[in-house]
Design a protein around this motif. Structure first.
Motif, PDB file in Angstrom:
ATOM      1  N   ASN A 145      78.217  28.625  81.011  1.00 18.24           N
ATOM      2  CA  ASN A 145      79.822  28.520  80.328  1.00 18.24           C
ATOM      3  C   ASN A 145      80.770  29.108  81.417  1.00 18.24           C
ATOM      4  O   ASN A 145      81.808  28.697  81.456  1.00 18.24           O
ATOM      5  CB  ASN A 145      79.955  28.900  79.002  1.00 18.24           C
ATOM      6  CG  ASN A 145      79.211  28.038  78.001  1.00 18.24           C
ATOM      7  OD1 ASN A 145      79.030  28.386  76.809  1.00 18.24           O
ATOM      8  ND2 ASN A 145      79.072  26.852  78.338  1.00 18.24           N
ATOM      9  N   ALA A 146      80.558  30.419  81.890  1.00 22.32           N
ATOM     10  CA  ALA A 146      81.014  31.161  82.676  1.00 22.32           C
ATOM     11  C   ALA A 146      81.291  30.414  84.067  1.00 22.32           C
ATOM     12  O   ALA A 146      82.329  30.428  84.541  1.00 22.32           O
ATOM     13  CB  ALA A 146      80.418  32.472  82.972  1.00 22.32           C
ATOM     14  N   LEU A 147      80.454  29.853  84.555  1.00 17.34           N
ATOM     15  CA  LEU A 147      80.785  28.726  85.821  1.00 17.34           C
ATOM     16  C   LEU A 147      81.817  27.945  85.357  1.00 17.34           C
ATOM     17  O   LEU A 147      82.704  27.794  86.010  1.00 17.34           O
ATOM     18  CB  LEU A 147      79.460  27.943  86.235  1.00 17.34           C
ATOM     19  CG  LEU A 147      78.330  28.721  86.857  1.00 17.34           C
ATOM     20  CD1 LEU A 147      77.084  27.891  87.018  1.00 17.34           C
ATOM     21  CD2 LEU A 147      78.779  29.393  88.078  1.00 17.34           C
ATOM     22  N   SER A 148      81.745  27.158  84.163  1.00 17.68           N
ATOM     23  CA  SER A 148      82.675  26.182  83.951  1.00 17.68           C
ATOM     24  C   SER A 148      83.946  26.719  83.754  1.00 17.68           C
ATOM     25  O   SER A 148      85.046  26.192  83.843  1.00 17.68           O
ATOM     26  CB  SER A 148      82.254  25.626  82.724  1.00 17.68           C
ATOM     27  OG  SER A 148      81.042  24.703  83.036  1.00 17.68           O
ATOM     28  N   ALA A 149      83.982  27.937  83.331  1.00 19.79           N
ATOM     29  CA  ALA A 149      85.251  28.670  83.097  1.00 19.79           C
ATOM     30  C   ALA A 149      85.861  29.378  84.357  1.00 19.79           C
ATOM     31  O   ALA A 149      86.980  30.075  84.498  1.00 19.79           O
ATOM     32  CB  ALA A 149      85.192  30.126  82.185  1.00 19.79           C
ATOM     33  N   GLY A 150      85.111  29.266  85.633  1.00 20.56           N
ATOM     34  CA  GLY A 150      85.413  29.512  86.867  1.00 20.56           C
ATOM     35  C   GLY A 150      85.120  31.240  86.809  1.00 20.56           C
ATOM     36  O   GLY A 150      85.673  31.879  88.119  1.00 20.56           O
ATOM     37  N   LEU A 196      77.454  20.203  88.657  1.00 20.68           N
ATOM     38  CA  LEU A 196      78.009  21.498  88.896  1.00 20.68           C
ATOM     39  C   LEU A 196      79.459  21.384  88.421  1.00 20.68           C
ATOM     40  O   LEU A 196      80.067  20.247  88.157  1.00 20.68           O
ATOM     41  CB  LEU A 196      78.268  21.762  90.489  1.00 20.68           C
ATOM     42  CG  LEU A 196      76.840  21.917  91.219  1.00 20.68           C
ATOM     43  CD1 LEU A 196      77.210  22.038  92.587  1.00 20.68           C
ATOM     44  CD2 LEU A 196      76.286  23.117  90.656  1.00 20.68           C
ATOM     45  N   PRO A 197      79.870  22.539  87.897  1.00 16.88           N
ATOM     46  CA  PRO A 197      81.385  22.227  87.312  1.00 16.88           C
ATOM     47  C   PRO A 197      82.369  21.749  88.012  1.00 16.88           C
ATOM     48  O   PRO A 197      82.485  22.159  89.331  1.00 16.88           O
ATOM     49  CB  PRO A 197      81.470  23.730  86.624  1.00 16.88           C
ATOM     50  CG  PRO A 197      80.211  24.383  86.615  1.00 16.88           C
ATOM     51  CD  PRO A 197      79.539  23.644  87.664  1.00 16.88           C
ATOM     52  N   GLY A 198      83.221  20.788  87.605  1.00 18.44           N
ATOM     53  CA  GLY A 198      84.165  20.388  88.304  1.00 18.44           C
ATOM     54  C   GLY A 198      83.869  19.171  89.424  1.00 18.44           C
ATOM     55  O   GLY A 198      84.551  18.683  90.204  1.00 18.44           O
ATOM     56  N   VAL A 199      82.423  19.084  89.429  1.00 17.31           N
ATOM     57  CA  VAL A 199      81.743  18.055  90.488  1.00 17.31           C
ATOM     58  C   VAL A 199      81.281  16.898  89.644  1.00 17.31           C
ATOM     59  O   VAL A 199      80.565  17.085  88.823  1.00 17.31           O
ATOM     60  CB  VAL A 199      80.935  18.675  91.308  1.00 17.31           C
ATOM     61  CG1 VAL A 199      80.291  17.525  92.224  1.00 17.31           C
ATOM     62  CG2 VAL A 199      81.145  19.872  92.075  1.00 17.31           C
ATOM     63  N   CYS A 200      81.741  15.470  89.992  1.00 16.11           N
ATOM     64  CA  CYS A 200      81.246  14.553  89.335  1.00 16.11           C
ATOM     65  C   CYS A 200      80.059  14.112  90.002  1.00 16.11           C
ATOM     66  O   CYS A 200      79.770  14.135  91.025  1.00 16.11           O
ATOM     67  CB  CYS A 200      82.222  13.401  89.604  1.00 16.11           C
ATOM     68  SG  CYS A 200      82.124  11.953  88.448  1.00 16.11           S
ATOM     69  N   GLY A 201      78.975  13.926  88.932  1.00 19.13           N
ATOM     70  CA  GLY A 201      77.755  13.672  89.123  1.00 19.13           C
ATOM     71  C   GLY A 201      76.764  14.915  89.735  1.00 19.13           C
ATOM     72  O   GLY A 201      77.115  16.060  89.305  1.00 19.13           O
TER      73      GLY A 201
END
Length: 168
Positions: free
Chosen positions: A77-82, A145-150
Motif C-alpha cells: 500500500n505504501a508503494l501505491s501511495a508513493g 508495479l504501482p502506476g504501471v499497466c500490466g
C-alpha cells in the motif's frame, strides 16, 4: 455487522458503507480492533485511498499485532501511495521476519518490490542487488508495479533501474 459482511460491501464497491461499519465496530468495545483496522485498510485500498490504507496498517503494526502479511500489505500500500522509503523499510522487515519464521511465500515478491522502491529512492546499487536476490529465489519473477499497466518482468525492472540511474 461482522467483518465478512463488511468485506462483501467493499467488494460490491459500497466503500462508504463498509467504512462506516468499520468505524462503528472501532467505536464499540470489540476485542478485535486489529482485525477491524485490517479490514478498514483493505476497504481504503480497494477504494484506491492508499494513504489511509497505510495509516490503518501502520496502526496495526504499532499495536504490536503485525504479522508478515500485515507488513507485506502495508509495504504494498505504501508503494501505491508513493511512500517509497516507508515501503522499503517494511519490505526489509518482511524479509527479516520471514527469515526468522522460515516463511518463504513472499520472498521473491518482497525483493522485487523492494528493488522498485529503492529505484524510486535513487538507491540503484541496492535495487539491482535486491532484484538479483528476487531472481535467485524465482528465476522468472514478475510483478505488477504501482502506476504501471500490466506486469513487469525482472528484465524490464532491471532496464528501468538502469534508465533511472542514467537520468541522474
Amino acid at each position: 455487522m461482522d467483518l465478512k459482511q463488511i468485506k462483501s460491501l467493499a467488494e460490491r464497491d459500497q466503500y462508504d458503507e463498509a467504512l462506516a461499519e468499520c468505524d462503528g465496530l472501532l467505536s464499540g468495545s470489540t476485542g478485535k480492533k486489529a482485525d477491524v483496522l485490517r479490514m478498514r485498510a483493505h476497504v481504503f485500498a480497494l477504494r484506491g485511498d492508499y494513504s489511509n490504507a497505510v495509516e490503518g496498517r501502520e496502526t496495526v503494526l504499532e499495536m504490536g499485532e503485525g504479522t508478515i502479511k500485515d507488513y507485506y500489505r502495508a509495504a504494498d500500500n505504501a508503494l501505491s501511495a508513493g511512500q517509497f522509503a516507508q515501503a522499503a523499510d517494511w519490505f526489509k522487515e518482511v524479509l527479516r521476519l520471514g527469515e526468522g519464521q522460515n516463511e518463504t511465500w513472499f520472498k521473491s515478491a518482497s525483493y522485487f518490490l523492494l528493488a522498485y522502491a529503492q529505484m524510486e529512492l535513487g538507491q540503484y546499487q541496492e535495487a539491482i542487488a535486491n532484484l538479483d536476490c528476487a531472481v535467485a529465489v524465482e528465476a522468472d519473477v514478475a510483478m505488477p508495479l504501482p502506476g504501471v499497466c500490466g506486469t513487469f518482468s525482472n528484465q524490464q525492472l532491471r532496464e528501468e533501474i538502469r534508465r533511472h540511474k542514467n537520468r541522474k
